[in-house]
Enzyme design. Structure first.
Site, PDB file in Angstrom:
ATOM      1  N   SER A 163       0.835  -1.209   0.000  1.00 58.98           N
ATOM      2  CA  SER A 163       0.000   0.000   0.000  1.00 58.98           C
ATOM      3  C   SER A 163       0.870   1.259   0.000  1.00 58.98           C
ATOM      4  O   SER A 163       2.035   1.232   0.396  1.00 58.98           O
ATOM      5  CB  SER A 163      -0.878  -0.028   1.254  1.00 58.98           C
ATOM      6  OG  SER A 163      -1.374   1.248   1.543  1.00 58.98           O
ATOM      7  N   TYR A 186      -2.123   5.526  -4.065  1.00 52.29           N
ATOM      8  CA  TYR A 186      -3.121   6.551  -3.787  1.00 52.29           C
ATOM      9  C   TYR A 186      -2.473   7.862  -4.205  1.00 52.29           C
ATOM     10  O   TYR A 186      -1.441   8.232  -3.631  1.00 52.29           O
ATOM     11  CB  TYR A 186      -3.440   6.637  -2.294  1.00 52.29           C
ATOM     12  CG  TYR A 186      -4.369   5.590  -1.750  1.00 52.29           C
ATOM     13  CD1 TYR A 186      -5.531   5.235  -2.420  1.00 52.29           C
ATOM     14  CD2 TYR A 186      -4.109   4.987  -0.527  1.00 52.29           C
ATOM     15  CE1 TYR A 186      -6.386   4.281  -1.893  1.00 52.29           C
ATOM     16  CE2 TYR A 186      -4.975   4.038   0.002  1.00 52.29           C
ATOM     17  CZ  TYR A 186      -6.101   3.695  -0.684  1.00 52.29           C
ATOM     18  OH  TYR A 186      -6.961   2.758  -0.163  1.00 52.29           O
ATOM     19  N   THR A 212      -5.498   2.790  -7.181  1.00 56.78           N
ATOM     20  CA  THR A 212      -6.793   2.486  -6.548  1.00 56.78           C
ATOM     21  C   THR A 212      -7.781   3.602  -6.844  1.00 56.78           C
ATOM     22  O   THR A 212      -7.511   4.780  -6.602  1.00 56.78           O
ATOM     23  CB  THR A 212      -6.620   2.322  -5.023  1.00 56.78           C
ATOM     24  OG1 THR A 212      -5.769   1.200  -4.795  1.00 56.78           O
ATOM     25  CG2 THR A 212      -7.948   2.086  -4.328  1.00 56.78           C
ATOM     26  N   LYS A 286      -7.117  -0.613  -9.814  1.00 56.88           N
ATOM     27  CA  LYS A 286      -7.723  -1.446  -8.750  1.00 56.88           C
ATOM     28  C   LYS A 286      -9.058  -0.833  -8.333  1.00 56.88           C
ATOM     29  O   LYS A 286      -9.119   0.351  -7.980  1.00 56.88           O
ATOM     30  CB  LYS A 286      -6.777  -1.502  -7.543  1.00 56.88           C
ATOM     31  CG  LYS A 286      -7.342  -2.248  -6.330  1.00 56.88           C
ATOM     32  CD  LYS A 286      -6.276  -2.408  -5.246  1.00 56.88           C
ATOM     33  CE  LYS A 286      -6.772  -3.225  -4.070  1.00 56.88           C
ATOM     34  NZ  LYS A 286      -7.556  -2.459  -3.099  1.00 56.88           N
ATOM     35  N   HIS A 310     -12.859  -3.091  -2.550  1.00 59.63           N
ATOM     36  CA  HIS A 310     -12.052  -2.637  -1.422  1.00 59.63           C
ATOM     37  C   HIS A 310     -12.388  -3.443  -0.153  1.00 59.63           C
ATOM     38  O   HIS A 310     -12.401  -2.904   0.956  1.00 59.63           O
ATOM     39  CB  HIS A 310     -12.296  -1.144  -1.183  1.00 59.63           C
ATOM     40  CG  HIS A 310     -11.062  -0.373  -0.800  1.00 59.63           C
ATOM     41  ND1 HIS A 310     -10.384   0.444  -1.665  1.00 59.63           N
ATOM     42  CD2 HIS A 310     -10.389  -0.272   0.377  1.00 59.63           C
ATOM     43  CE1 HIS A 310      -9.363   1.013  -1.051  1.00 59.63           C
ATOM     44  NE2 HIS A 310      -9.337   0.593   0.194  1.00 59.63           N
TER      45      HIS A 310
END
Ligand SMILES: Cc1cc2nc3c(=O)[nH]c(=O)nc-3n(C[C@H](O)[C@H](O)[C@H](O)COP(=O)(O)O)c2cc1C
Length: 412
Positions: A163, A186, A212, A286, A310
């Protein structure tokens, strides 16, 4: 079972802790109608639950055993950060029920004495199609956080997607994994910062960047009830505010947090083009759940898709992730790999996704249950259990390797 005095005392201390845990909230409500002896009943019931918990990873028979463990042992704010879904939590059930809509069509008398689970993606060979989904802030659950995950992924030789909002840096995690990662992105409001981060990730040998796109907004109520800005217990460790929270995220340690925020609200397909122009890593999106968006991904030269809601943390009132998979695969028509996550808990779940045509399956919460219970050995056991279950169903289905799992193995 007769407990020694020291064991009784530590069990009592644990029961006091549980009284404040998510588990006790549910139990209290369930036992309330029984009247006068409710408190004694709660203690008895908790004692019974404790006795049924695993004491070590090897005692776990399925991944849910780890969930039961963290329900009791995890700090409630941390538990709800991990366990929550959006709105009334319905998507958690929807994701699980989705699997029941697909039935297996076993074939008999096939020699499956040797079964190969390995898969290849973007030139890397993994021992299993069960991958590690990107989850943020894993030191919340165990001090070794993403490093423990990397070491467990190395033991299982499987893919780890890291992440953006981790407690350990991409360099440290890559070293612990001993092989290239995929990186989940992100975007931030500061493109220069984001671009530098992408270059930093690429320099570690990372082979893919997964953007994402599924949470431009969302309503997470459980965690709002445990807001660290208002909860005194949380403030023993956490300082309030965005800046304090992001200082703990390794990739943001030196960021100018006064001028930067996270957010994908203003994001459009142009951003995908920008990423394609910026990096030579494979770019995945994603959070795709429709055939229409899968087609647009192809138009923008995307290299892969992760079908995901998610882990029930995006929108409510959607379809299960496994039910979204067929139309995405149909739109993609084999041109790029499609990975799927959200709600995968059993080898049969993984098998169904592979039979529909997925290239792999990611798990999120199950490996956090393992991490939160016993650290690296917990995650290793979670992966071992899922791979064991997948091997069993492959043998039942007469499929000797991942390539032999086809649409003929499944009916809707
Ligand atoms: C605690 C937690 C943190 C997460 N953090 C991220 C993240 O930082 N980036 C991301 O793309 N997805 C994140 N996810 C979603 C996972 O990548 C994945 O889509 C999801 O967990 C899969 O569903 P499952 O938990 O039901 O297995 C997170 C999920 C959880 C449970």
């Amino acid at each position: 079972m007769r407990l020694r005095r020291s064991e009784r005392e530590s069990r009592r201390a644990l029961l006091r802790f549980i009284a404040a845990s998510p588990l006790a909230c549910g139990l209290g409500a369930a036992l309330a109608p029984r009247g006068g002896h409710a408190q004694a009943n709660v203690i008895d019931a908790l004692d019974e639950i404790l006795a049924a918990l695993i004491d070590s990873p090897d005692e776990a028979l399925n991944v849910f055993d780890f969930h039961e463990y963290v329900k009791v042992h995890m700090q409630p704010g941390h538990y709800w950060y991990m366990a929550q879904g959006v709105d009334d939590q319905r998507m958690l059930t929807v994701n699980r029920e989705g699997f029941t809509k697909f039935q297996l069509l076993p074939r008999r008398l096939v020699d499956t004495s040797s079964v190969d689970l390995s898969v290849e993606l973007f030139g890397q060979r993994y021992d299993s199609p069960v991958f590690i989904a990107p989850c943020g802030a894993l030191a919340t659950f165990h001090p070794e956080g993403e490093l423990a995950v990397a070491r467990a992924a190395a033991t299982a030789n499987t893919l780890q997607i890291l992440s953006t909002v981790t407690n350990y840096s991409v360099e440290a995690v890559t070293e612990a994994r001993g092989a290239p990662l995929w990186y989940q992105l992100y975007p931030t409001t500061d493109w220069e910062f984001t671009r530098d981060m992408i270059q930093r990730v690429e320099a570690t040998g990372c082979t893919a960047l997964a953007l994402t796109v599924d949470i431009p907004a969302r309503n997470l109520e459980p965690i709002a009830r445990f807001s660290r800005d208002t909860n005194e217990e949380c403030q023993a460790c956490h300082q309030p505010g965005f800046e304090a929270a992001f200082r703990r995220k390794a990739m943001f340690a030196d960021a100018d947090l006064g001028n930067l925020s996270m957010g994908i609200r203003g994001l459009t397909w142009d951003y995908v083009d920008r990423l394609k122009d910026t990096t030579s890593m494979n770019v995945l999106v994603k959070g795709i759940v429709t055939g229409e968006d899968a087609s647009i991904c192809l138009e923008h030269g995307v290299d892969g898709i992760i079908v995901s809601n998610h882990g029930s943390r995006a929108e409510d009132s959607g379809r299960s992730s496994i039910e979204c998979l067929p139309e995405v695969l149909e739109a993609v028509n084999g041109q790029i790999p499609v990975v799927v996550d959200s709600g995968f808990r059993r080898g049969t779940d993984v098998f169904k996704a592979l039979a529909l045509g997925a290239s792999g399956v990611c798990i999120g919460k199950p490996y956090i249950w393992g991490l939160g219970s016993f650290g690296q050995p917990g995650i290793e056991r979670v992966l071992e259990i899922l791979n064991r279950e997948l091997r069993i169903v492959m043998q039942q289905m007469g499929t000797v390797d991942i390539a032999s799992i086809t649409s003929g193995s499944i009916r809707m």
